[in-house]
Design a protein around this motif. Structure first.
Motif, PDB file in Angstrom:
ATOM      1  N   GLY A 111       3.661   0.651   0.687  1.00  0.00           N
ATOM      2  CA  GLY A 111       3.135  -0.719   0.771  1.00  0.00           C
ATOM      3  C   GLY A 111       2.077  -1.077  -0.263  1.00  0.00           C
ATOM      4  N   ALA A 112       1.652  -0.098  -1.076  1.00  0.00           N
ATOM      5  CA  ALA A 112       0.550  -0.376  -2.008  1.00  0.00           C
ATOM      6  C   ALA A 112       0.997  -1.026  -3.310  1.00  0.00           C
ATOM      7  N   SER A 113       2.304  -1.013  -3.592  1.00  0.00           N
ATOM      8  CA  SER A 113       2.739  -1.448  -4.934  1.00  0.00           C
ATOM      9  C   SER A 113       4.140  -2.049  -4.880  1.00  0.00           C
ATOM     10  N   GLY A 114       4.479  -2.820  -5.903  1.00  0.00           N
ATOM     11  CA  GLY A 114       5.847  -3.264  -6.144  1.00  0.00           C
ATOM     12  C   GLY A 114       6.538  -3.888  -4.944  1.00  0.00           C
ATOM     13  N   ILE A 115       7.730  -3.399  -4.655  1.00  0.00           N
ATOM     14  CA  ILE A 115       8.557  -3.959  -3.577  1.00  0.00           C
ATOM     15  C   ILE A 115       7.866  -3.800  -2.218  1.00  0.00           C
ATOM     16  N   GLY A 116       7.180  -2.661  -2.016  1.00  0.00           N
ATOM     17  CA  GLY A 116       6.477  -2.437  -0.750  1.00  0.00           C
ATOM     18  C   GLY A 116       5.373  -3.458  -0.533  1.00  0.00           C
ATOM     19  N   ALA A 117       4.607  -3.750  -1.582  1.00  0.00           N
ATOM     20  CA  ALA A 117       3.512  -4.723  -1.460  1.00  0.00           C
ATOM     21  C   ALA A 117       4.073  -6.117  -1.169  1.00  0.00           C
ATOM     22  N   SER A 118       5.155  -6.492  -1.843  1.00  0.00           N
ATOM     23  CA  SER A 118       5.792  -7.793  -1.580  1.00  0.00           C
ATOM     24  C   SER A 118       6.299  -7.852  -0.138  1.00  0.00           C
ATOM     25  N   THR A 119       6.822  -6.741   0.327  1.00  0.00           N
ATOM     26  CA  THR A 119       7.380  -6.694   1.682  1.00  0.00           C
ATOM     27  C   THR A 119       6.284  -6.834   2.735  1.00  0.00           C
ATOM     28  N   VAL A 120       5.163  -6.128   2.539  1.00  0.00           N
ATOM     29  CA  VAL A 120       4.039  -6.251   3.489  1.00  0.00           C
ATOM     30  C   VAL A 120       3.595  -7.714   3.571  1.00  0.00           C
ATOM     31  N   SER A 121       3.425  -8.354   2.425  1.00  0.00           N
ATOM     32  CA  SER A 121       2.963  -9.752   2.413  1.00  0.00           C
ATOM     33  C   SER A 121       3.969 -10.667   3.105  1.00  0.00           C
ATOM     34  N   ALA A 122       5.262 -10.467   2.815  1.00  0.00           N
ATOM     35  CA  ALA A 122       6.288 -11.327   3.420  1.00  0.00           C
ATOM     36  C   ALA A 122       6.345 -11.125   4.934  1.00  0.00           C
ATOM     37  N   TYR A 123       6.251  -9.887   5.392  1.00  0.00           N
ATOM     38  CA  TYR A 123       6.330  -9.612   6.832  1.00  0.00           C
ATOM     39  C   TYR A 123       5.139 -10.231   7.571  1.00  0.00           C
ATOM     40  N   VAL A 124       3.946 -10.080   6.993  1.00  0.00           N
ATOM     41  CA  VAL A 124       2.760 -10.684   7.623  1.00  0.00           C
ATOM     42  C   VAL A 124       2.918 -12.210   7.622  1.00  0.00           C
ATOM     43  N   GLY A 125       3.420 -12.749   6.515  1.00  0.00           N
ATOM     44  CA  GLY A 125       3.635 -14.200   6.414  1.00  0.00           C
ATOM     45  C   GLY A 125       4.627 -14.718   7.434  1.00  0.00           C
ATOM     46  N   GLU A 126       5.546 -13.850   7.863  1.00  0.00           N
ATOM     47  CA  GLU A 126       6.551 -14.258   8.862  1.00  0.00           C
ATOM     48  C   GLU A 126       6.129 -13.887  10.275  1.00  0.00           C
ATOM     49  N   GLY A 127       4.869 -13.498  10.446  1.00  0.00           N
ATOM     50  CA  GLY A 127       4.333 -13.330  11.801  1.00  0.00           C
ATOM     51  C   GLY A 127       4.419 -11.932  12.380  1.00  0.00           C
ATOM     52  N   ALA A 128       4.798 -10.924  11.570  1.00  0.00           N
ATOM     53  CA  ALA A 128       4.952  -9.553  12.102  1.00  0.00           C
ATOM     54  C   ALA A 128       3.622  -8.814  12.181  1.00  0.00           C
ATOM     55  N   GLN A 129       3.605  -7.776  13.023  1.00  0.00           N
ATOM     56  CA  GLN A 129       2.513  -6.806  13.043  1.00  0.00           C
ATOM     57  C   GLN A 129       2.968  -5.634  12.184  1.00  0.00           C
ATOM     58  N   VAL A 130       2.185  -5.294  11.162  1.00  0.00           N
ATOM     59  CA  VAL A 130       2.655  -4.351  10.143  1.00  0.00           C
ATOM     60  C   VAL A 130       1.695  -3.175   9.980  1.00  0.00           C
ATOM     61  N   ALA A 131       2.249  -1.961   9.897  1.00  0.00           N
ATOM     62  CA  ALA A 131       1.475  -0.790   9.475  1.00  0.00           C
ATOM     63  C   ALA A 131       1.978  -0.424   8.086  1.00  0.00           C
ATOM     64  N   SER A 132       1.079  -0.455   7.108  1.00  0.00           N
ATOM     65  CA  SER A 132       1.457  -0.177   5.725  1.00  0.00           C
ATOM     66  C   SER A 132       0.989   1.225   5.348  1.00  0.00           C
ATOM     67  N   LEU A 133       1.914   2.094   4.944  1.00  0.00           N
ATOM     68  CA  LEU A 133       1.600   3.503   4.640  1.00  0.00           C
ATOM     69  C   LEU A 133       1.776   3.766   3.145  1.00  0.00           C
ATOM     70  N   ASP A 134       0.837   4.499   2.568  1.00  0.00           N
ATOM     71  CA  ASP A 134       0.953   4.853   1.145  1.00  0.00           C
ATOM     72  C   ASP A 134      -0.044   5.954   0.838  1.00  0.00           C
ATOM     73  N   VAL A 135       0.125   6.594  -0.333  1.00  0.00           N
ATOM     74  CA  VAL A 135      -0.871   7.580  -0.785  1.00  0.00           C
ATOM     75  C   VAL A 135      -1.959   6.919  -1.628  1.00  0.00           C
ATOM     76  N   THR A 136      -1.708   5.704  -2.081  1.00  0.00           N
ATOM     77  CA  THR A 136      -2.665   5.026  -2.958  1.00  0.00           C
ATOM     78  C   THR A 136      -3.533   4.110  -2.108  1.00  0.00           C
ATOM     79  N   ASP A 137      -4.695   4.620  -1.709  1.00  0.00           N
ATOM     80  CA  ASP A 137      -5.485   3.932  -0.681  1.00  0.00           C
ATOM     81  C   ASP A 137      -6.065   2.598  -1.148  1.00  0.00           C
ATOM     82  N   GLU A 138      -6.693   2.616  -2.336  1.00  0.00           N
ATOM     83  CA  GLU A 138      -7.410   1.402  -2.774  1.00  0.00           C
ATOM     84  C   GLU A 138      -6.451   0.216  -2.896  1.00  0.00           C
ATOM     85  N   ALA A 139      -5.335   0.450  -3.595  1.00  0.00           N
ATOM     86  CA  ALA A 139      -4.343  -0.626  -3.774  1.00  0.00           C
ATOM     87  C   ALA A 139      -3.726  -1.011  -2.435  1.00  0.00           C
ATOM     88  N   GLY A 140      -3.481  -0.019  -1.585  1.00  0.00           N
ATOM     89  CA  GLY A 140      -2.882  -0.293  -0.276  1.00  0.00           C
ATOM     90  C   GLY A 140      -3.767  -1.166   0.588  1.00  0.00           C
TER      91      GLY A 140
END
Ligand SMILES: NC(=O)c1ccc[n+]([C@@H]2O[C@H](COP(=O)([O-])OP(=O)(O)OC[C@H]3O[C@@H](n4cnc5c(N)ncnc54)[C@H](O)[C@@H]3O)[C@@H](O)[C@H]2O)c1
Length: 278
Positions: free
Chosen positions: A29-58
């Protein structure tokens, strides 16, 4: 208003949001397609847990998605290295507890390396298998553990067109994604009948940091040839897509109940870049 929309809204008692009430884990969820997906899911009303190794960007992605949220969608970031079995199972357990259950896993995290086929070392191979293949299997298994309790679930895995078409200088990456395709199709059959869990695979071609990293690995001549080739090979637009514009809406669809009868499919989101001709 379309009929299907009315039926959906009547059933859920909500208007407008496509993922209201959905509890979703996104990896990468910290970059690229994952980051776009997290934003879209939150925008559509979902509860999201975003997992990544890159903490700051995540953390930044999650903060921005939450700040823009208007329909109750919310995301939380968790550090997780998907190549580490214990870390995967314990992080999923914590994330599921935070979400109050699990409806969807969007498993997007992955890595890329480039070198001639004859030069790949055992270290390269283990790196690639441990993240792209073992990481997929572990995350899917951890999600399935919860889906069995829920009585249903949906998984979206990420492979690549190169799993079908091959990739000069990317043999082990291509092989790891080929294995992801085979794994996805197998669990789509096995877990759908046993646990009511559907599983599909996306083959994207998007301009993300991974794509920029690949371009940066090419010599100026090779880059020029690559871009000219893209112009010819992508019938729709002559270049790779944009993750927010072209990938995120598909991710919303695959997580939503609108795709509930789609299972075991490889979905290319690539402007027609790789087509199998009869
Ligand atoms: N961009 C494309 O055109 C393209 C093409 C084919 C396949 N894919 C696949 O799509 C997925 C997303 O690609 P992208 O272009 O957004 O890449 P990206 O590099 O922008 O993002 C990948 C994310 O995965 C995370 N990650 C890497 N190793 C991890 C680990 N061990 N544990 C947890 N997280 C880890 C990274 O930190 C990063 O945030 C990948 O699986 C990739 O192989 C992308």
């Amino acid at each position: 208003m379309f009929r299907y929309r009315n039926a959906f809204e009547a059933e859920k008692g909500v208007k407008g949001m496509q993922l209201t009430g959905k509890r979703i884990i996104v990896t990468g969820g910290a970059s690229g397609i994952g980051a776009s997906t997290v934003s879209a899911y939150v925008g559509e009303g979902a509860q999201v847990a975003s997992l990544d190794v890159t903490d700051e960007a995540g953390l930044k992605v999650v903060e921005q998605a939450n700040a823009a949220s208007q329909g109750g969608g919310q995301a939380t970031f968790y550090h997780c290295d998907i190549a580490q079995p214990e870390e995967v199972f314990s992080t999923f357990e914590t994330a599921v507890a935070g979400l109050g259950g699990l409806d969807v896993l969007a498993h997007i995290a992955g890595v890329d390396r480039s070198k001639p086929a004859e030069d790949w070392t055992l270290e390269d191979m283990n790196f690639m298998w441990s993240i792209n293949l073992n990481g997929t299997i572990l995350c899917d298994q951890a999600a399935c553990r919860q889906f069995r309790k829920e009585g249903k679930g949906a998984i979206i895995n990420f492979a690549s067109d190169v799993a079908l078409a091959g990739m000069p200088n990317g043999a082990i990456y291509a092989a790891s994604k080929g294995a992801v395709l085979s794994w996805t199709r197998t669990i789509a059959a096995e877990w759908a009948s046993k646990y009511n869990v559907r599983c599909n695979c996306v083959n994207p071609t998007m301009k993300t940091p991974m794509y920029e990293q690949y371009k940066a690995s090419l010599s100026p001549e090779a880059l020029e040839a690559f871009l000219a080739n893209e112009k010819q090979r992508v019938p729709l637009g002559g270049e790779m897509g944009d993750a927010d514009r072209d990938m995120a809406p598909v991710m919303v669809f695959l997580a939503s109940d609108a795709s509930r009868f789609i299972n075991g499919q490889i979905l290319p989101v690539n402007g027609g870049r790789v087509m199998l001709h009869g």
